[in-house]
Design a protein around this motif. Structure first.
Motif, PDB file in Angstrom:
ATOM      1  N   UNK B  17       0.683  -1.260   0.071  1.00 39.96           N
ATOM      2  CA  UNK B  17       0.016  -0.002  -0.031  1.00 39.96           C
ATOM      3  C   UNK B  17       0.928   1.202  -0.100  1.00 39.96           C
ATOM      4  N   UNK B  18       0.729   2.056  -0.877  1.00 40.78           N
ATOM      5  CA  UNK B  18       1.496   3.343  -1.040  1.00 40.78           C
ATOM      6  C   UNK B  18       3.098   3.220  -0.796  1.00 40.78           C
ATOM      7  N   UNK B  19       3.635   3.721   0.142  1.00 36.67           N
ATOM      8  CA  UNK B  19       4.923   3.384   0.413  1.00 36.67           C
ATOM      9  C   UNK B  19       5.300   1.993   0.920  1.00 36.67           C
ATOM     10  N   UNK B  20       4.414   1.402   1.399  1.00 41.08           N
ATOM     11  CA  UNK B  20       4.445   0.448   2.046  1.00 41.08           C
ATOM     12  C   UNK B  20       4.438  -1.107   1.297  1.00 41.08           C
ATOM     13  N   UNK B  21       5.524  -1.671   1.454  1.00 41.24           N
ATOM     14  CA  UNK B  21       5.772  -3.011   0.791  1.00 41.24           C
ATOM     15  C   UNK B  21       5.487  -4.098   1.718  1.00 41.24           C
ATOM     16  N   UNK B  22       4.668  -5.156   1.194  1.00 39.76           N
ATOM     17  CA  UNK B  22       4.526  -6.358   1.987  1.00 39.76           C
ATOM     18  C   UNK B  22       4.463  -7.522   1.057  1.00 39.76           C
ATOM     19  N   UNK B  23       4.895  -8.531   1.340  1.00 40.27           N
ATOM     20  CA  UNK B  23       4.727  -9.794   0.642  1.00 40.27           C
ATOM     21  C   UNK B  23       5.890  -9.881  -0.691  1.00 40.27           C
ATOM     22  N   UNK B  24       6.094 -11.046  -0.801  1.00 37.32           N
ATOM     23  CA  UNK B  24       7.205 -11.394  -1.975  1.00 37.32           C
ATOM     24  C   UNK B  24       6.430 -11.775  -3.312  1.00 37.32           C
ATOM     25  N   UNK B  25       5.606 -10.722  -3.554  1.00 37.56           N
ATOM     26  CA  UNK B  25       5.037 -10.942  -4.863  1.00 37.56           C
ATOM     27  C   UNK B  25       5.554 -11.424  -5.992  1.00 37.56           C
ATOM     28  N   UNK B  26       6.878 -10.604  -6.240  1.00 36.46           N
ATOM     29  CA  UNK B  26       7.631 -10.815  -7.487  1.00 36.46           C
ATOM     30  C   UNK B  26       8.182 -12.523  -7.338  1.00 36.46           C
ATOM     31  N   UNK B  27       8.136 -12.969  -6.255  1.00 30.23           N
ATOM     32  CA  UNK B  27       8.927 -14.297  -6.035  1.00 30.23           C
ATOM     33  C   UNK B  27       7.674 -15.439  -6.241  1.00 30.23           C
ATOM     34  N   UNK B 233       6.865 -14.562   3.310  1.00 27.15           N
ATOM     35  CA  UNK B 233       8.353 -14.622   3.810  1.00 27.15           C
ATOM     36  C   UNK B 233       9.155 -15.612   2.966  1.00 27.15           C
ATOM     37  N   UNK B 234      10.220 -15.507   3.268  1.00 30.06           N
ATOM     38  CA  UNK B 234      10.979 -16.421   2.414  1.00 30.06           C
ATOM     39  C   UNK B 234      10.795 -18.103   2.498  1.00 30.06           C
ATOM     40  N   UNK B 235      10.535 -18.539   3.618  1.00 26.03           N
ATOM     41  CA  UNK B 235      10.138 -19.881   4.044  1.00 26.03           C
ATOM     42  C   UNK B 235       8.717 -20.169   3.378  1.00 26.03           C
ATOM     43  N   UNK B 236       7.782 -19.349   3.223  1.00 25.61           N
ATOM     44  CA  UNK B 236       6.696 -19.638   2.570  1.00 25.61           C
ATOM     45  C   UNK B 236       6.927 -19.889   1.220  1.00 25.61           C
ATOM     46  N   UNK B 237       7.847 -18.966   0.611  1.00 28.28           N
ATOM     47  CA  UNK B 237       8.087 -19.263  -0.895  1.00 28.28           C
ATOM     48  C   UNK B 237       8.730 -20.351  -0.959  1.00 28.28           C
ATOM     49  N   UNK B 238       9.659 -20.768  -0.327  1.00 32.24           N
ATOM     50  CA  UNK B 238      10.446 -22.105  -0.189  1.00 32.24           C
ATOM     51  C   UNK B 238       9.498 -23.341  -0.354  1.00 32.24           C
ATOM     52  N   UNK B 239       8.554 -23.247   0.474  1.00 28.46           N
ATOM     53  CA  UNK B 239       7.380 -24.292   0.643  1.00 28.46           C
ATOM     54  C   UNK B 239       6.659 -24.185  -0.609  1.00 28.46           C
TER      55      UNK B 239
END
Lengths: 261, 261, 261, 261
Positions: B17-27, B233-239
């Protein structure tokens, strides 16, 4: 810019929010043919949008989006230094949101008219008109873009051509015009025309002759597809009623802009 | 609830949201097949929605709406005592807004998955599922409604039938299940499965056998169309990567739910 | 503008919001002496404000308000065409809200530093500085107003005198300066000083000699009470650490501006 | 709960927002002695707060905060499942913000009355009263907490004692009461007392005898420090005028609660 025998009447509606009521929508919507409906950024909320779409449907009024800046506190009337990309996002978001309420009632949106500061800024920075036209083009719903009749017309035509977007030009029934076709600033004396008969006569002259008498007394050519009227106070509703009577008496058809543009 | 040879993978994305980044969407977006995109009420904004739709398009991921309560400060995770009418308005508004960004990219929305408190409340008050299904039905875009696989399935089926809405059931790869098919509360020990191999095995068993081993060791029948994975988070992407590999190794096709529902 | 043996270090903190985390507050707050805390309009929320005040208290850092425009989506970085009356209201509201969290911890606010677009607009429209100074004066808490050291100093002094408000001037450790004492635009090459040693040297020269080497190589007089440092990324925190070490090595006391202004 | 010869009159005011006007503040504020002023979360904005404080000052009315949930769309009337920590933050933030506007006019706040859902939820979950009382205690301004006279009084007394906070009990002039001292639900017939003479008589009996006639005809003991009146419609203002006349005729002093609590 010659004689016409039909015209659209548009008004800004759906500007209530939550517990806050604004505007005489129930009274003005039956009198108009195109409704500019607020979409939740500067005014309006989902419940208000739903009710306003229902009112428009009931009275056979064509619904359109009235997107503004995300500034409820300032009612979308304050310039915000947003980028074209941001503006495109704001317009798409709001048009899409309103589209959903129309779709749920089996209606399609007819037009988009930028609100308040967004509308005013666009005449000083045509990149904003380009941004809005680009969104309309990419949405692929053949929406009409509503803009003010007056000095910027050639540039607006160019924007419309570039993006393949129809443009409707609006005339303000209760406002005086400068010789160059621009509106007399509200700060100037005589800027607002309070005399209903006079206002109705001006609209008639505009439609029949494609002319308006400027504040300096000169007659200038001006052409419009739609007349902007207001529903935020009883006097404005009275003026709109008067307009309808005058147009009916003169045999001029009143119809949504999408029917003839 | 028998064997399948294909599955969808969905994840909540577009939550910046706006200036706030949340989540590793690109990954995470390259790894999934259905994207639940926040629509500006609990997370997301027009710019984020545009970028997320573009990412989904780039990776051939089917976009869907992830509407939530208008509670950015609480991230849509707090119950709000809204009426069904209000909820219908919120869902329609958000789906419509996201639809615009999809339409601008030549995409259509595939599904709707309520977010956070709205999702959780719906399982305790099926009137919310009815409200969402009614909106989907009236929008006329044949959107799929995503809900949790488990105890309420019969009632959900009834809601889907009533409104003519397809329902996709989701399984949580990293969560333990109770014997009745409900999720083990996060407050209980063992609620979250951190072992990637184990999580992948569970998904495989679910797809192949229509079964899951509950936290008490019993094997229960469970059927799902889509697996909910995370990208926060990175662990979730790994899963999620592990899941993709496991599914590929097992010859199970991974595809957007709309392709096979 | 002569030699000094003490300086304040200020940083913008408390910029998280709800589920969104922004800035390395836990790392930078122990290194600074004055904290500019966001107040919920452009960033921050009640929970974040409470935590940030607690962090400031723990590390003996003087808390101050960092009010901005009501524009969370734009992080307060977009110019909004607000009136002076509106700006006064926004500043009073935000300072008051933060004051409550300070009071609950037995602290008093030390200063007010306008944020983002509000800060930048004020240097082009000194009526904004007057608006902020008037609010500070009327609040009666003897708050210090923080502004940029540079060309507008005489006018700022006049504003401070008119309203009986102390002004602290800040120097940007990592920014190049023009010959007239203004900041080199970020769009120009060399605007940002990435070399930590060089940045620390510049701060030392500023404190000891009241001078800074402008981007054209000339030495210009400049005096400041506080150095603005950042905590939004690890490199910024490293620079702040380096600064602290350099100042300690040079025998310069680091203290909240309120201790010596 | 015996005879008194003075009473406070409180009303919810300052509920306009931006371009939206709500309530007849100019008419009701001259008639009351304590003003519950909205603080920008469920209603009100900085400009409205400033104007309302000015109105209160002009008429010698004691200002108080009327904090609510951050839910402008729902006017703070919807239960939100917020934690006590969140509620404490919301209350502190809003009281602080209003305090600033009072301070700028040389006034101090007198009281805090939770609004809407926050008020109603508190009677079902006394942890909310504790949260509000704790904030008041920690703010150190000796603010009075306003709550409803009726069944929960003993528990409220305990909360007040625990936090050292004075509590004012309010009576609703236009509402029927159950035998246990609770309000008759608005959904029940007879819940609202429309007869102004009857309402004024009830208030007089309450003040003189410490009694009210319940909806079942029984006389129950009830004691109150302040009468809640409304200013949201002309009839409510008329009732308040009638009340003032009746109290004046009966020789009962009308004064801000802080004068006698």
């Amino acid at each position: 810019m010659g004689q016409k025998n039909r015209i659209d009447l548009n008004s800004d509606v759906g500007e209530s929010f939550g517990n806050y009521k604004l505007g005489l929508d129930e009274e003005v919507i039956p009198l108009i043919t195109s409704a500019n409906i607020a979409c939740g950024f500067h005014a309006g909320d989902p419940g208000v949008m739903e009710k306003t779409i229902a009112l428009a449907k009931k009275h056979g009024v064509a619904p359109g989006a009235h997107p503004g800046f995300p500034d409820l506190m300032g009612f979308g009337r304050r310039n915000i230094d947003a980028t074209f990309e941001e503006i495109k996002g704001y317009v798409a978001y709001q048009v899409g949101a309103l589209h959903a309420f129309a779709a749920m009632e089996g209606l399609r949106l007819q037009h988009v008219k930028p609100h308040g500061a967004l509308y005013n800024m666009a005449f000083k920075n045509f990149g904003i008109w380009e941004a809005v036209a680009e969104v309309i083009s990419r949405l692929g719903q053949n929406l009409i873009l509503v803009a003010m009749a007056g000095p910027g017309r050639e540039r607006l035509e160019a924007v419309g051509s570039k993006y393949g977007v129809r443009i409707a030009y609006e005339f303000f029934a209760d406002r005086a015009y400068n010789r160059d076709g621009s509106l007399v600033s509200r700060r100037e004396p005589g800027a607002i025309i309070h005399d209903r008969d006079k206002a109705a006569e001006r609209v008639l002259k505009l439609i029949r002759e494609g002319k308006v008498v400027a504040i300096d007394g000169t007659e200038i050519p001006l052409s419009a597809d739609t007349i902007c009227v207001h529903g935020d106070n009883p006097a404005a509703v009275m003026l709109t009623k008067k307009l309808r009577e005058t147009l009916a008496g003169a045999g001029i058809e009143v119809a949504p802009m999408g029917n003839f543009l």
